[in-house]
Design an enzyme around this catalytic site. Structure first.
Site, PDB file in Angstrom:
ATOM      1  N   ASP A  11     -12.426  -0.491  -8.215  1.00 47.18           N
ATOM      2  CA  ASP A  11     -12.365  -1.903  -7.829  1.00 47.18           C
ATOM      3  C   ASP A  11     -13.394  -2.713  -8.601  1.00 47.18           C
ATOM      4  O   ASP A  11     -14.267  -3.326  -8.007  1.00 47.18           O
ATOM      5  CB  ASP A  11     -12.594  -2.042  -6.313  1.00 47.18           C
ATOM      6  CG  ASP A  11     -13.909  -1.424  -5.854  1.00 47.18           C
ATOM      7  OD1 ASP A  11     -14.493  -0.592  -6.589  1.00 47.18           O
ATOM      8  OD2 ASP A  11     -14.373  -1.763  -4.749  1.00 47.18           O
ATOM      9  N   ASP A  20     -18.635  -0.340 -11.395  1.00 54.92           N
ATOM     10  CA  ASP A  20     -17.413   0.319 -11.865  1.00 54.92           C
ATOM     11  C   ASP A  20     -17.258   0.095 -13.369  1.00 54.92           C
ATOM     12  O   ASP A  20     -16.876   1.021 -14.099  1.00 54.92           O
ATOM     13  CB  ASP A  20     -16.167  -0.245 -11.176  1.00 54.92           C
ATOM     14  CG  ASP A  20     -16.193  -0.161  -9.672  1.00 54.92           C
ATOM     15  OD1 ASP A  20     -15.492   0.678  -9.105  1.00 54.92           O
ATOM     16  OD2 ASP A  20     -16.918  -0.980  -9.066  1.00 54.92           O
ATOM     17  N   ASN A  64     -14.384  -4.473  -4.045  1.00 57.98           N
ATOM     18  CA  ASN A  64     -15.503  -5.368  -4.347  1.00 57.98           C
ATOM     19  C   ASN A  64     -15.059  -6.823  -4.394  1.00 57.98           C
ATOM     20  O   ASN A  64     -15.751  -7.711  -3.891  1.00 57.98           O
ATOM     21  CB  ASN A  64     -16.139  -4.972  -5.683  1.00 57.98           C
ATOM     22  CG  ASN A  64     -16.911  -3.679  -5.591  1.00 57.98           C
ATOM     23  OD1 ASN A  64     -17.551  -3.397  -4.581  1.00 57.98           O
ATOM     24  ND2 ASN A  64     -16.856  -2.880  -6.638  1.00 57.98           N
ATOM     25  N   THR A 123     -13.818   5.232  -7.709  1.00 56.30           N
ATOM     26  CA  THR A 123     -15.134   4.613  -7.485  1.00 56.30           C
ATOM     27  C   THR A 123     -15.002   3.390  -6.584  1.00 56.30           C
ATOM     28  O   THR A 123     -15.823   2.476  -6.647  1.00 56.30           O
ATOM     29  CB  THR A 123     -15.790   4.229  -8.831  1.00 56.30           C
ATOM     30  OG1 THR A 123     -14.886   3.417  -9.589  1.00 56.30           O
ATOM     31  CG2 THR A 123     -16.161   5.467  -9.627  1.00 56.30           C
ATOM     32  N   PHE A 162     -19.952   1.261   1.647  1.00 49.70           N
ATOM     33  CA  PHE A 162     -18.884   0.269   1.495  1.00 49.70           C
ATOM     34  C   PHE A 162     -17.524   0.893   1.199  1.00 49.70           C
ATOM     35  O   PHE A 162     -16.517   0.531   1.818  1.00 49.70           O
ATOM     36  CB  PHE A 162     -19.241  -0.741   0.396  1.00 49.70           C
ATOM     37  CG  PHE A 162     -18.142  -1.737   0.135  1.00 49.70           C
ATOM     38  CD1 PHE A 162     -18.003  -2.863   0.934  1.00 49.70           C
ATOM     39  CD2 PHE A 162     -17.216  -1.535  -0.895  1.00 49.70           C
ATOM     40  CE1 PHE A 162     -16.971  -3.767   0.715  1.00 49.70           C
ATOM     41  CE2 PHE A 162     -16.188  -2.435  -1.123  1.00 49.70           C
ATOM     42  CZ  PHE A 162     -16.064  -3.556  -0.314  1.00 49.70           C
ATOM     43  N   ASN A 163     -17.437   1.814   0.221  1.00 47.68           N
ATOM     44  CA  ASN A 163     -16.127   2.345  -0.158  1.00 47.68           C
ATOM     45  C   ASN A 163     -15.460   3.095   0.989  1.00 47.68           C
ATOM     46  O   ASN A 163     -14.232   3.064   1.123  1.00 47.68           O
ATOM     47  CB  ASN A 163     -16.258   3.267  -1.376  1.00 47.68           C
ATOM     48  CG  ASN A 163     -16.560   2.511  -2.651  1.00 47.68           C
ATOM     49  OD1 ASN A 163     -16.329   1.315  -2.754  1.00 47.68           O
ATOM     50  ND2 ASN A 163     -17.104   3.214  -3.631  1.00 47.68           N
ATOM     51  N   HIS A 173     -24.454   3.500  -8.778  1.00 44.05           N
ATOM     52  CA  HIS A 173     -23.571   4.284  -7.927  1.00 44.05           C
ATOM     53  C   HIS A 173     -22.403   4.882  -8.717  1.00 44.05           C
ATOM     54  O   HIS A 173     -22.249   6.101  -8.820  1.00 44.05           O
ATOM     55  CB  HIS A 173     -22.996   3.417  -6.800  1.00 44.05           C
ATOM     56  CG  HIS A 173     -24.002   2.753  -5.932  1.00 44.05           C
ATOM     57  ND1 HIS A 173     -24.840   3.454  -5.082  1.00 44.05           N
ATOM     58  CD2 HIS A 173     -24.309   1.435  -5.758  1.00 44.05           C
ATOM     59  CE1 HIS A 173     -25.606   2.594  -4.424  1.00 44.05           C
ATOM     60  NE2 HIS A 173     -25.304   1.369  -4.822  1.00 44.05           N
ATOM     61  N   ASP A 174     -21.543   4.025  -9.223  1.00 45.26           N
ATOM     62  CA  ASP A 174     -20.302   4.488  -9.842  1.00 45.26           C
ATOM     63  C   ASP A 174     -20.528   5.239 -11.153  1.00 45.26           C
ATOM     64  O   ASP A 174     -19.831   6.233 -11.421  1.00 45.26           O
ATOM     65  CB  ASP A 174     -19.354   3.314 -10.052  1.00 45.26           C
ATOM     66  CG  ASP A 174     -18.917   2.689  -8.721  1.00 45.26           C
ATOM     67  OD1 ASP A 174     -19.041   3.368  -7.681  1.00 45.26           O
ATOM     68  OD2 ASP A 174     -18.456   1.532  -8.723  1.00 45.26           O
TER      69      ASP A 174
END
Length: 316
Positions: free
Chosen positions: A13, A18, A43, A130, A171-172, A245-246
């Site tokens: 997203d 990402d 996102n 992701t 969040f994901n 993160h991603d």
């Protein structure tokens, strides 16, 4: 010993981290062959994540020119959609002078592309989601036969401990907890790269400066995106930069040895309440339930960033 590149589908997203993650993947052809990118709500809304996918491929230059984009789910399976525009900006890619997408998205739905590709390449394809797991869950529900045909899923999401969108939920996972639970129940080899390790990988001012100093457009855009990100993380967490993160999930597919993994049983809370979206990780095996995921619990942070810097430096 040499190994053939791993065929992968990037699902996400984008979203600024990402985009950095996908640039890392596209800059690593000796390790990964990107068969396509699939977009999902998260996102920002699906039209924006799909456009941002095209922008990211254009940033990658020749490496992204022939990679198709497939738009997927525009909302979660059950709940209303969430947005992380407060973290990623209204467009999801808060940078100037971005290229236009070089090609239009394909007509085929993302979930159908995943199904078709996995069936065509049994035992070969790794999915690297992701974002929310809606596209992956749809594919597994529409075609349960693909579960044993997938090589692996490497997901950035969840946490063994704290959340970020709520005290309990990352969040994901929160953006589509029902989809996440479907994926964890599917019997697919699954790696979870959660907040407990990604929050150890911070894009400090020194690291952002190193990306900018690469002197290429990809490095400059990554630095600009991560500078925007840093302001959010400084306000919210008191950190010197945003968490990568991603990109760490892509690195986990590229170099799984950079992380420490523990097998665990993971369940996702789907009941409304304070713990909605929490990934309940049985760290100590107290439930005696069989492990359904390899969960990242440690990372060699400096080596990870060295890999990211070297690969982004390859791009135009």
């Amino acid at each position: 010993m040499t190994h053939s590149p791993l065929p992968v589908i990037l699902d996400g997203d984008p979203g600024l981290d990402d985009a950095v993650a996908w640039l890392l993947a596209l800059a690593s052809p000796e390790n990964l062959t990107v068969l396509g990118v699939t977009t999902v709500h998260g996102n920002v809304a699906l039209p924006l994540t799909t456009r941002n996918a095209g922008v990211t491929l254009a940033l990658a230059g020749e490496a992204g020119q022939k990679v198709p984009v497939y738009a997927g789910a525009d909302r979660p399976l059950v709940r209303p959609p969430l947005s992380a525009a407060a973290v990623h900006g209204d467009t999801g890619l808060p940078a100037k002078h971005l290229p236009e997408p070089g090609r239009d998205p394909e007509a085929e739905h993302a979930a159908l592309f995943i199904i078709r590709t996995v069936r065509e390449r049994p035992g070969e394809v790794t999915l690297i989601p992701t974002g929310p797991l809606t596209n992956v869950a749809l594919a597994l529900r529409l075609a349960p036969d693909i579960a044993p045909l997938l090589r692996e899923i490497v997901w950035m999401g969840g946490s063994t401990a704290q959340g970020n969108r709520t005290p309990a939920a990352e969040f994901n996972a929160l953006a589509d907890p029902h989809a996440a639970q479907i994926v964890f129940e599917a019997g697919v080899p699954l790696k979870m790269v959660g907040l407990n390790v990604t929050m150890q990988c911070i894009a400090t001012p020194e690291r952002v400066a190193a990306l900018r100093a690469l002197g290429n457009q990809a490095g400059a855009v990554c630095a600009e995106l991560l500078t925007f990100y840093a302001a959010v993380y400084q306000r919210r967490y008191g950190l010197s930069g945003g968490a990568l993160h991603d990109p760490l999930a892509v690195a986990a597919a590229l170099r799984p040895d950079l992380l420490t993994w523990h097998p665990m049983n993971v369940q996702v809370e789907t009941e409304e309440g304070l713990n909605l979206g929490r990934t309940v990780c049985d760290l100590y095996g107290v439930t005696a339930q069989p492990a359904n995921a390899q969960v990242a619990v440690g990372v060699r942070d400096d080596e990870f960033f060295e890999l990211l810097l070297e690969r982004i430096g390859r791009l135009p």
